[in-house]
Each structure stands twice: as C-alpha cells, then as structure tokens.
Design a protein around this motif. Structure first.
Motif, PDB file in Angstrom:
ATOM      1  N   MET A 137       0.937  -1.163  -0.140  1.00 14.15           N
ATOM      2  CA  MET A 137       0.184   0.004  -0.003  1.00 14.15           C
ATOM      3  C   MET A 137       0.836   1.284   0.035  1.00 14.15           C
ATOM      4  N   LYS A 138       0.078   2.110  -0.411  1.00 15.16           N
ATOM      5  CA  LYS A 138       0.884   3.537  -0.540  1.00 15.16           C
ATOM      6  C   LYS A 138       0.014   4.481   0.220  1.00 15.16           C
ATOM      7  N   THR A 139       0.463   5.208   1.193  1.00 16.63           N
ATOM      8  CA  THR A 139      -0.681   6.061   1.875  1.00 16.63           C
ATOM      9  C   THR A 139       0.138   7.559   1.759  1.00 16.63           C
ATOM     10  N   VAL A 140      -0.963   8.523   1.894  1.00 19.07           N
ATOM     11  CA  VAL A 140      -0.571  10.106   1.901  1.00 19.07           C
ATOM     12  C   VAL A 140      -1.165  10.501   3.163  1.00 19.07           C
ATOM     13  N   LEU A 141      -0.419  11.222   3.476  1.00 20.18           N
ATOM     14  CA  LEU A 141      -0.989  12.291   4.634  1.00 20.18           C
ATOM     15  C   LEU A 141      -1.675  13.340   4.056  1.00 20.18           C
ATOM     16  N   ALA A 142      -2.784  13.882   4.743  1.00 24.53           N
ATOM     17  CA  ALA A 142      -3.416  15.321   4.448  1.00 24.53           C
ATOM     18  C   ALA A 142      -2.399  16.315   4.845  1.00 24.53           C
ATOM     19  N   LYS A 143      -2.426  17.194   4.210  1.00 23.34           N
ATOM     20  CA  LYS A 143      -1.555  18.458   4.408  1.00 23.34           C
ATOM     21  C   LYS A 143      -2.594  19.709   5.049  1.00 23.34           C
TER      22      LYS A 143
END
Length: 143
Positions: A137-143
């Motif tokens: 999985m690739k996850t992205v943090l909200a900015k």
C-alpha cells in the motif's frame, strides 16, 4: 524507539482517525520506526462481518488501519496530533483465507519508503502464524 508492550483496544482507538463501528484494529503488539504489528479479533458486531467471515474489504481495511496505527503511534510519541491519511494505492494484494468469528489476526506492516508524507509499505496478515493475506500500500498524509 521500540515498543513491545501490547496495547489494547481503548488505547489503539485513540491513535486512529476511525471511530466505532469502523475501527478494524484492536491491538498493537509491537512498534519500531520501520515496523508495526497490529491485531484484530473478529467479532459479530464488526460491520465487515457477514455470513460467518470477515469479508475481503474488511481485511483490506484492517491492513490500511494498521498503517494508520503506525502513523498515529509515531505522532503520539512526538506528542503531536496525527494528520489524517488516505490510501494512495493498493497493489499485489492476495487474500488466501478469510478469518472467521473469534479468530484473531495479526498484521505486520513494514515501511519500505517514506518521503514527504507518502509512505510505501509491505503488509502481511497472519492467522495462527499462517499467512492469509499480503500486499503493498501507498498512503498519503493530508496537508
């Protein structure tokens, strides 16, 4: 920082953005900067429990929340509020078996890369020490 203390459901839920009935992780077995081992005991009231099993989407959500737990605990140790994260991609997921009522699954998340709020991980879920699901999985943090 390494932790080998088993943390229970109440503590774990504080580290996740998801709330009941959508929480798919109820234990944290161990933590390092590059790995976490989480767990989930399958209960009847789980929203992904149907016809005696935790369905595929529930297992994948458990895997994703295990990644979120790593982030949540990392920020907890820094005494900061964890940002919300999103699944950027899921690939090479293979599900060999679905857990049944009262089964306890364990998931190991290994961080492969982390850069600018994007994290790539390998995830392996086991039941009775037998691999039942795995993927990346690739996850992205909200900015």
């Amino acid at each position: 920082m390494e932790s080998n203390t088993v943390f229970d459901k109440d503590f774990v839920e504080q580290l996740l953005p998801q709330k009941f009935p959508f929480v798919m992780v109820d234990k944290m077995f161990s933590y390092t900067e590059t790995e976490i081992v989480s767990g989930l005991k399958i209960q009847e009231d789980n929203i992904f429990f149907h016809n005696g099993i935790l369905v595929e989407s529930g297992l994948i959500e458990h895997m994703a929340q295990s990644v979120a737990l790593h982030t949540g605990y990392e920020f907890f140790l820094k005494q900061e509020i964890a940002p919300t994260g999103y699944i950027g991609s899921i690939k090479n997921v293979e599900i060999k078996e679905l857990p049944k009522l009262h089964d306890e699954i364990k998931t190991t998340v290994t961080i492969l890369q982390q850069f600018a709020g994007i994290t790539l991980v390998d995830i392996v879920t086991t039941l009775h020490d037998v691999k039942i699901a795995f993927g990346q999985m690739k996850t992205v943090l909200a900015k």
